[in-house]
Design a protein around this motif. Structure first.
Motif, PDB file in Angstrom:
ATOM      1  N   LYS A 100       0.840  -1.204   0.000  1.00  0.00           N
ATOM      2  CA  LYS A 100       0.000   0.000   0.000  1.00  0.00           C
ATOM      3  C   LYS A 100       0.871   1.249   0.000  1.00  0.00           C
ATOM      4  CE  LYS A 100      -3.876   2.066   2.478  1.00  0.00           C
ATOM      5  NZ  LYS A 100      -4.768   1.938   3.629  1.00  0.00           N
ATOM      6  N   LYS A 101       1.919   1.251   0.838  1.00  0.00           N
ATOM      7  CA  LYS A 101       2.831   2.397   0.871  1.00  0.00           C
ATOM      8  C   LYS A 101       3.504   2.573  -0.485  1.00  0.00           C
ATOM      9  CE  LYS A 101       3.975   2.402   5.789  1.00  0.00           C
ATOM     10  NZ  LYS A 101       5.051   2.187   6.777  1.00  0.00           N
ATOM     11  N   LYS A 102       3.912   1.447  -1.085  1.00  0.00           N
ATOM     12  CA  LYS A 102       4.581   1.503  -2.385  1.00  0.00           C
ATOM     13  C   LYS A 102       3.628   2.072  -3.444  1.00  0.00           C
ATOM     14  CE  LYS A 102       7.085  -1.318  -5.702  1.00  0.00           C
ATOM     15  NZ  LYS A 102       7.528  -2.657  -6.053  1.00  0.00           N
ATOM     16  N   ARG A 103       2.377   1.581  -3.431  1.00  0.00           N
ATOM     17  CA  ARG A 103       1.394   2.097  -4.405  1.00  0.00           C
ATOM     18  C   ARG A 103       1.154   3.599  -4.180  1.00  0.00           C
ATOM     19  NH1 ARG A 103      -1.245  -2.814  -3.176  1.00  0.00           N
ATOM     20  NH2 ARG A 103      -2.644  -1.711  -1.756  1.00  0.00           N
ATOM     21  N   GLU A 104       1.077   3.982  -2.881  1.00  0.00           N
ATOM     22  CA  GLU A 104       0.863   5.401  -2.580  1.00  0.00           C
ATOM     23  C   GLU A 104       2.056   6.238  -3.042  1.00  0.00           C
ATOM     24  OE1 GLU A 104      -0.899   8.862  -1.342  1.00  0.00           O
ATOM     25  OE2 GLU A 104      -1.797   6.883  -1.656  1.00  0.00           O
ATOM     26  N   LYS A 105       3.261   5.711  -2.821  1.00  0.00           N
ATOM     27  CA  LYS A 105       4.472   6.415  -3.256  1.00  0.00           C
ATOM     28  C   LYS A 105       4.479   6.547  -4.773  1.00  0.00           C
ATOM     29  CE  LYS A 105       9.506   6.119  -2.955  1.00  0.00           C
ATOM     30  NZ  LYS A 105      10.628   5.314  -2.465  1.00  0.00           N
ATOM     31  N   GLU A 106       4.132   5.443  -5.468  1.00  0.00           N
ATOM     32  CA  GLU A 106       4.099   5.483  -6.932  1.00  0.00           C
ATOM     33  C   GLU A 106       3.023   6.455  -7.414  1.00  0.00           C
ATOM     34  OE1 GLU A 106       3.479   1.377  -7.911  1.00  0.00           O
ATOM     35  OE2 GLU A 106       5.605   0.870  -7.704  1.00  0.00           O
ATOM     36  N   ARG A 107       1.864   6.455  -6.719  1.00  0.00           N
ATOM     37  CA  ARG A 107       0.790   7.386  -7.098  1.00  0.00           C
ATOM     38  C   ARG A 107       1.248   8.833  -6.915  1.00  0.00           C
ATOM     39  NH1 ARG A 107      -2.528  10.728  -5.098  1.00  0.00           N
ATOM     40  NH2 ARG A 107      -1.937  10.328  -2.959  1.00  0.00           N
ATOM     41  N   ARG A 108       1.933   9.124  -5.781  1.00  0.00           N
ATOM     42  CA  ARG A 108       2.442  10.483  -5.560  1.00  0.00           C
ATOM     43  C   ARG A 108       3.491  10.842  -6.616  1.00  0.00           C
ATOM     44  NH1 ARG A 108       2.485   8.928   0.051  1.00  0.00           N
ATOM     45  NH2 ARG A 108       4.734   8.608  -0.131  1.00  0.00           N
ATOM     46  N   GLN A 109       4.349   9.860  -6.940  1.00  0.00           N
ATOM     47  CA  GLN A 109       5.387  10.096  -7.962  1.00  0.00           C
ATOM     48  C   GLN A 109       4.725  10.429  -9.305  1.00  0.00           C
ATOM     49  OE1 GLN A 109       8.630  10.300  -7.581  1.00  0.00           O
ATOM     50  NE2 GLN A 109       9.031  10.635  -9.739  1.00  0.00           N
ATOM     51  N   ARG A 110       3.714   9.638  -9.673  1.00  0.00           N
ATOM     52  CA  ARG A 110       3.014   9.913 -10.950  1.00  0.00           C
ATOM     53  C   ARG A 110       2.324  11.276 -10.890  1.00  0.00           C
ATOM     54  NH1 ARG A 110       1.450   4.539 -10.271  1.00  0.00           N
ATOM     55  NH2 ARG A 110      -0.612   5.216  -9.587  1.00  0.00           N
ATOM     56  N   GLN A 111       1.736  11.593  -9.734  1.00  0.00           N
ATOM     57  CA  GLN A 111       1.058  12.895  -9.580  1.00  0.00           C
ATOM     58  C   GLN A 111       2.078  14.035  -9.718  1.00  0.00           C
ATOM     59  OE1 GLN A 111      -2.174  13.493  -9.295  1.00  0.00           O
ATOM     60  NE2 GLN A 111      -1.905  15.685  -9.114  1.00  0.00           N
ATOM     61  N   ARG A 112       3.230  13.851  -9.056  1.00  0.00           N
ATOM     62  CA  ARG A 112       4.287  14.870  -9.130  1.00  0.00           C
ATOM     63  C   ARG A 112       4.758  15.018 -10.578  1.00  0.00           C
ATOM     64  NH1 ARG A 112       6.636  13.461  -4.807  1.00  0.00           N
ATOM     65  NH2 ARG A 112       7.890  11.780  -5.693  1.00  0.00           N
ATOM     66  N   GLU A 113       4.951  13.871 -11.269  1.00  0.00           N
ATOM     67  CA  GLU A 113       5.392  13.929 -12.669  1.00  0.00           C
ATOM     68  C   GLU A 113       4.354  14.625 -13.532  1.00  0.00           C
ATOM     69  OE1 GLU A 113       6.171   9.854 -13.640  1.00  0.00           O
ATOM     70  OE2 GLU A 113       8.086   9.818 -12.559  1.00  0.00           O
ATOM     71  N   ARG A 114       3.058  14.320 -13.284  1.00  0.00           N
ATOM     72  CA  ARG A 114       1.989  15.002 -14.043  1.00  0.00           C
ATOM     73  C   ARG A 114       2.015  16.502 -13.794  1.00  0.00           C
ATOM     74  NH1 ARG A 114      -2.388  12.128 -11.755  1.00  0.00           N
ATOM     75  NH2 ARG A 114      -1.589  10.074 -12.044  1.00  0.00           N
ATOM     76  N   GLU A 115       2.176  16.838 -12.503  1.00  0.00           N
ATOM     77  CA  GLU A 115       2.188  18.269 -12.162  1.00  0.00           C
ATOM     78  C   GLU A 115       3.400  18.951 -12.797  1.00  0.00           C
ATOM     79  OE1 GLU A 115       2.067  18.280  -7.894  1.00  0.00           O
ATOM     80  OE2 GLU A 115      -0.079  17.811  -7.841  1.00  0.00           O
ATOM     81  N   GLU A 116       4.563  18.267 -12.758  1.00  0.00           N
ATOM     82  CA  GLU A 116       5.756  18.842 -13.388  1.00  0.00           C
ATOM     83  C   GLU A 116       5.554  18.987 -14.898  1.00  0.00           C
ATOM     84  OE1 GLU A 116       8.970  16.254 -12.288  1.00  0.00           O
ATOM     85  OE2 GLU A 116       9.039  17.022 -10.225  1.00  0.00           O
ATOM     86  N   MET A 117       4.969  17.948 -15.514  1.00  0.00           N
ATOM     87  CA  MET A 117       4.734  17.999 -16.956  1.00  0.00           C
ATOM     88  C   MET A 117       3.746  19.109 -17.284  1.00  0.00           C
ATOM     89  SD  MET A 117       3.505  15.034 -19.549  1.00  0.00           S
ATOM     90  CE  MET A 117       4.929  14.038 -19.286  1.00  0.00           C
ATOM     91  N   LEU A 118       2.701  19.223 -16.468  1.00  0.00           N
ATOM     92  CA  LEU A 118       1.701  20.267 -16.680  1.00  0.00           C
ATOM     93  C   LEU A 118       2.355  21.640 -16.512  1.00  0.00           C
ATOM     94  CD1 LEU A 118      -1.270  20.978 -17.206  1.00  0.00           C
ATOM     95  CD2 LEU A 118      -1.627  20.876 -14.738  1.00  0.00           C
ATOM     96  N   ALA A 119       3.211  21.761 -15.476  1.00  0.00           N
ATOM     97  CA  ALA A 119       3.895  23.055 -15.255  1.00  0.00           C
ATOM     98  C   ALA A 119       4.812  23.352 -16.440  1.00  0.00           C
ATOM     99  CB  ALA A 119       4.695  23.012 -13.948  1.00  0.00           C
ATOM    100  N   ARG A 120       5.528  22.336 -16.940  1.00  0.00           N
ATOM    101  CA  ARG A 120       6.420  22.534 -18.080  1.00  0.00           C
ATOM    102  C   ARG A 120       5.614  22.940 -19.313  1.00  0.00           C
ATOM    103  NH1 ARG A 120       9.959  17.587 -18.542  1.00  0.00           N
ATOM    104  NH2 ARG A 120       8.013  17.053 -17.849  1.00  0.00           N
ATOM    105  N   VAL A 121       4.508  22.195 -19.558  1.00  0.00           N
ATOM    106  CA  VAL A 121       3.669  22.531 -20.727  1.00  0.00           C
ATOM    107  C   VAL A 121       3.093  23.931 -20.567  1.00  0.00           C
ATOM    108  CG1 VAL A 121       1.500  21.937 -21.916  1.00  0.00           C
ATOM    109  CG2 VAL A 121       3.145  20.145 -21.336  1.00  0.00           C
ATOM    110  N   THR A 122       2.645  24.235 -19.335  1.00  0.00           N
ATOM    111  CA  THR A 122       2.089  25.575 -19.092  1.00  0.00           C
ATOM    112  C   THR A 122       3.167  26.625 -19.301  1.00  0.00           C
ATOM    113  OG1 THR A 122       0.595  24.622 -17.447  1.00  0.00           O
ATOM    114  CG2 THR A 122       0.896  26.995 -17.370  1.00  0.00           C
ATOM    115  N   ARG A 123       4.375  26.368 -18.775  1.00  0.00           N
ATOM    116  CA  ARG A 123       5.489  27.304 -18.949  1.00  0.00           C
ATOM    117  C   ARG A 123       5.842  27.451 -20.431  1.00  0.00           C
ATOM    118  NH1 ARG A 123       8.660  24.998 -15.463  1.00  0.00           N
ATOM    119  NH2 ARG A 123       9.798  23.816 -17.014  1.00  0.00           N
ATOM    120  N   GLN A 124       5.880  26.315 -21.150  1.00  0.00           N
ATOM    121  CA  GLN A 124       6.192  26.375 -22.581  1.00  0.00           C
ATOM    122  C   GLN A 124       5.115  27.159 -23.317  1.00  0.00           C
ATOM    123  OE1 GLN A 124       6.573  22.280 -23.705  1.00  0.00           O
ATOM    124  NE2 GLN A 124       8.741  22.142 -23.100  1.00  0.00           N
TER     125      GLN A 124
END
Length: 147
Positions: A100-124
């Motif tokens: 469960k912790k691993k899935r939560e960590k992976e979910r947070r990692q994917r969320q962070r990556e999405r947010e970073e990608m969204l921020a990059r796309v928004t910045r671009q």
């Protein structure tokens, strides 16, 4: 002679009485001997019965001890099985928590990556708009200079 007959009869009677006493004594001795043999046989039979009873009692006690040992062994085996099951259950719970912790960590990692990608796309997008704006301003500025 009558006295002779009396002596013969007296002798025969004594002889008969002696033989009768001897026969009676022999009969009594035979009965006593037979009774002693029977008594000896009865004592031997009683000893055999007691020995058989003692052996049965020892066997019964040995079976009782073996039965109690078997019960203790079964209880010990059940305790070991129960402990093993508890360890397995605990390990399973820990594995579930870890997963469960691993899935939560992976979910947070994917969320962070999405947010970073969204921020990059928004910045671009923002940079492209700014660049477009600057290019338009330059073009307008040139167009204004050319007029």
């Amino acid at each position: 002679p009558p006295q002779l007959w009396d002596l013969i009869i007296s002798y025969d009677k004594q002889k008969h009485d002696m033989e009768e006493r001897a026969r009676m004594e022999h009969e009594t001795q035979t009965k006593q001997h037979y009774k002693r043999e029977l008594d000896d046989q009865m004592r031997e039979r009683k000893r055999a019965i007691e020995a058989e009873h003692d052996e049965r009692e020892r066997d019964r006690q040995a079976l009782q001890v073996e039965h109690e040992r078997h019960i203790r062994d079964q209880e010990a085996a059940q305790d070991r099985q129960r402990q093993k099951a508890e360890v397995t259950i605990q390990a399973q719970k820990e594995a579930e928590v870890y997963a469960k912790k691993k899935r939560e960590k992976e979910r947070r990692q994917r969320q962070r990556e999405r947010e970073e990608m969204l921020a990059r796309v928004t910045r671009q997008d923002q940079e492209e708009r700014e660049n477009d704006q600057k290019r338009r301003e330059r073009l307008m500025h040139r167009a204004a200079e050319m007029r």
